[in-house]
Design a protein around this motif. Sequence first.
Motif, PDB file in Angstrom:
ATOM      1  N   LEU A 196       0.834  -1.206   0.000  1.00 46.51           N
ATOM      2  CA  LEU A 196       0.000   0.000   0.000  1.00 46.51           C
ATOM      3  C   LEU A 196       0.863   1.248   0.000  1.00 46.51           C
ATOM      4  CD1 LEU A 196      -1.619  -2.263   1.820  1.00 46.51           C
ATOM      5  CD2 LEU A 196      -3.164  -0.359   2.215  1.00 46.51           C
ATOM      6  N   GLN A 230      -3.287   2.944  11.251  1.00 45.64           N
ATOM      7  CA  GLN A 230      -4.399   3.018  10.302  1.00 45.64           C
ATOM      8  C   GLN A 230      -4.329   1.855   9.305  1.00 45.64           C
ATOM      9  OE1 GLN A 230      -4.540   6.576   7.915  1.00 45.64           O
ATOM     10  NE2 GLN A 230      -6.674   6.218   7.323  1.00 45.64           N
ATOM     11  N   ALA A 261      -5.584  -1.191  10.848  1.00 41.48           N
ATOM     12  CA  ALA A 261      -7.057  -1.249  10.857  1.00 41.48           C
ATOM     13  C   ALA A 261      -7.588  -1.711   9.498  1.00 41.48           C
ATOM     14  CB  ALA A 261      -7.613   0.125  11.223  1.00 41.48           C
ATOM     15  N   MET A 262      -6.957  -1.247   8.417  1.00 38.05           N
ATOM     16  CA  MET A 262      -7.352  -1.709   7.075  1.00 38.05           C
ATOM     17  C   MET A 262      -7.141  -3.219   6.949  1.00 38.05           C
ATOM     18  SD  MET A 262      -5.527   1.165   4.682  1.00 38.05           S
ATOM     19  CE  MET A 262      -5.504   2.884   5.211  1.00 38.05           C
ATOM     20  N   THR A 294      -9.844  -5.020   8.847  1.00 35.29           N
ATOM     21  CA  THR A 294     -11.210  -4.823   8.368  1.00 35.29           C
ATOM     22  C   THR A 294     -11.431  -5.404   6.982  1.00 35.29           C
ATOM     23  OG1 THR A 294     -11.097  -2.697   9.512  1.00 35.29           O
ATOM     24  CG2 THR A 294     -13.004  -3.070   8.082  1.00 35.29           C
ATOM     25  N   LEU A 295     -10.463  -5.175   6.098  1.00 35.00           N
ATOM     26  CA  LEU A 295     -10.687  -5.488   4.686  1.00 35.00           C
ATOM     27  C   LEU A 295      -9.725  -6.522   4.125  1.00 35.00           C
ATOM     28  CD1 LEU A 295     -12.146  -4.750   2.006  1.00 35.00           C
ATOM     29  CD2 LEU A 295     -10.393  -3.010   1.653  1.00 35.00           C
ATOM     30  N   LEU A 296      -8.452  -6.448   4.528  1.00 34.73           N
ATOM     31  CA  LEU A 296      -7.437  -7.246   3.833  1.00 34.73           C
ATOM     32  C   LEU A 296      -7.345  -8.671   4.362  1.00 34.73           C
ATOM     33  CD1 LEU A 296      -4.628  -4.545   3.568  1.00 34.73           C
ATOM     34  CD2 LEU A 296      -6.484  -5.032   1.972  1.00 34.73           C
ATOM     35  N   HIS A 332       4.042  -3.941   8.217  1.00 33.05           N
ATOM     36  CA  HIS A 332       5.281  -3.203   8.463  1.00 33.05           C
ATOM     37  C   HIS A 332       5.542  -2.210   7.343  1.00 33.05           C
ATOM     38  CE1 HIS A 332       7.551  -5.929   5.708  1.00 33.05           C
ATOM     39  NE2 HIS A 332       6.666  -6.800   6.130  1.00 33.05           N
TER      40      HIS A 332
END
Lengths: 86, 86
Positions: A45, A58, A61-62, A65-67, A78
């Motif tokens: 990312l 953050q 959290a992604m 939640t999503l990955l 990391h």
Amino acid sequence: MPRFVVDVMPKPEILDPQGKAVLGALPRLGFEGVTEVRQGKRFELEVEGESSEALLEQVRAMAETLLSNPVIEDFEVHAQSDEAAE
Amino acid sequence: MPRFVVDVMPKPEILDPQGKAVLGALPRLGFEGVTEVRQGKRFELEVEGESSEALLEQVRAMAETLLSNPVIEDFEVHAQSDEAAE
């Protein structure tokens, strides 16, 4: 811009049919001696802003939640610069 | 037993629809500021024998032959102990 890596792997107690398929294929290709293969996902990312602990949080959290699916997968996050230093 | 990690990512010039789907989903979940997502694969292999440059070379051959498609993907191989030291 800071880049982050999220590694998502099936939890150890979860069956991993993709990994098993690879493990079965290796001897047929002449590769001996591999006793275990696990297959997961890797995300890279790029995020706006300064690299910071808050930004890492953050991305965490992604990942949650999503990955990844936290029921069957573990993840690690990391900063990518860490990795380049390996 | 030595463990190795093989990271397989789509080459930069190759479209990555999975990464694009994640990128599109993030703002809908309230995550702003991510400008790029690439999705690839991560393999963890356990191999018999002593960790050595020859063994790493063998895992590299597996990555090139079976774990990646060198036409559209790049791969990196490293011993997993390296990673734990990050």
